[in-house]
Design an enzyme around this catalytic site. Structure first.
Site, PDB file in Angstrom:
ATOM      1  N   GLU A  31      -6.176   1.169  -6.084  1.00 44.80           N
ATOM      2  CA  GLU A  31      -5.162  -0.086  -6.227  1.00 44.80           C
ATOM      3  C   GLU A  31      -5.343  -1.155  -5.507  1.00 44.80           C
ATOM      4  OE1 GLU A  31      -2.992  -0.911  -3.375  1.00 44.80           O
ATOM      5  OE2 GLU A  31      -3.786   0.425  -2.041  1.00 44.80           O
ATOM      6  N   HIS A  40       0.809  -1.138  -0.109  1.00 42.66           N
ATOM      7  CA  HIS A  40      -0.074  -0.175   0.064  1.00 42.66           C
ATOM      8  C   HIS A  40       0.877   1.423   0.192  1.00 42.66           C
ATOM      9  CE1 HIS A  40      -3.952  -2.062   0.248  1.00 42.66           C
ATOM     10  NE2 HIS A  40      -3.472  -2.673   1.400  1.00 42.66           N
ATOM     11  N   SER A  50      -4.397  -7.093  -1.256  1.00 43.85           N
ATOM     12  CA  SER A  50      -5.154  -6.143  -0.357  1.00 43.85           C
ATOM     13  C   SER A  50      -5.754  -5.196  -1.331  1.00 43.85           C
ATOM     14  CB  SER A  50      -4.380  -5.652   0.580  1.00 43.85           C
ATOM     15  OG  SER A  50      -5.115  -4.894   1.516  1.00 43.85           O
TER      16      SER A  50
END
Length: 224
Positions: free
Chosen positions: A143, A68, A117
């Site tokens: 994303e 992330h 994720s």
């Protein structure tokens, strides 16, 4: 496009080793429909439909990030589609151009890193007061990251602090998890969140001062 709370959120899922190929391509599910996660949330079928259409229309691949981190894109996704199970994805890593992508690929092949994720904004949702479950019905997908653990990226205490630092309010389920990690029992966390934060969120949405709610939550943290 209006995002609820303007806070990007994450959900993680494991993928299988045999979905990672030697050429850096991989496949899996970025999200699964119908299961209640640790936040007390469910992603509904169709939640990604509009977002997928917008990504396809843009002509650009959805970024594959490392943990992330917005400054560390390591690849992208060619396929994004909903099926009966969830959000099915097929992606690729730039293993020959980006060192971090090569590292991620090696770790994925050996199952050291084994999570996908999604990073998203909530556009529409519904709340079941009886079951205390939040259903996410429309999401703005930003994303899909390669992550180490198919669980929460960070402890809820730090997550809530980060949300407050950005000048936003956490969701009810996020605040309950924050209270649990702060030492309260499940029943205590439920009562405090439902009687306290729920009222603050309601006031904020009905035109009240968000700054008052933020001050109250920050003071609560300092008192712990």
């Amino acid at each position: 496009m209006k995002h609820k709370n303007n806070v990007i959120q994450h959900k993680q899922f494991a993928f299988k080793t045999d979905s990672v190929n030697e050429d850096g391509t991989f496949s899996g599910y970025g999200s699964v429909f119908g299961n209640v996660d640790s936040y007390g949330e469910i992603v509904a079928p169709g939640a990604f439909k509009e977002s997928i259409a917008a990504i396809k229309a843009s002509g650009d691949p959805l970024p594959a990030l490392w943990q992330h981190r917005w400054a560390e894109p390591i690849g992208g996704y060619d396929l994004l589609e909903e099926d009966e199970r969830g959000l099915k994805v097929e992606g690729w890593l730039l293993t020959g151009q980006i060192p971090r992508a090569a590292e991620a690929h090696a770790l994925m092949k050996h199952r050291v890193v084994k999570g996908l994720s999604i990073g998203y904004y909530v556009l529409e949702d519904s709340w079941n007061e009886k079951d205390r479950i939040r259903t996410l019905t429309k999401l703005d997908l930003q994303e899909i990251s390669i992550v180490t653990f198919p669980a929460n990226v960070e402890a809820q205490v730090e997550s809530v602090k980060s949300i407050l630092a950005q000048g936003n309010l956490p969701t009810l389920s996020q605040f309950e998890d924050f209270l649990r990690e702060s030492g309260y029992s499940k029943s205590q966390a439920t009562i405090i969140a439902s009687k306290g934060l729920k009222e603050l969120l309601s006031r904020s949405e009905s035109g009240g001062k968000k700054s008052d709610a933020l001050t109250a939550l920050r003071n609560f943290q300092l008192s712990k």
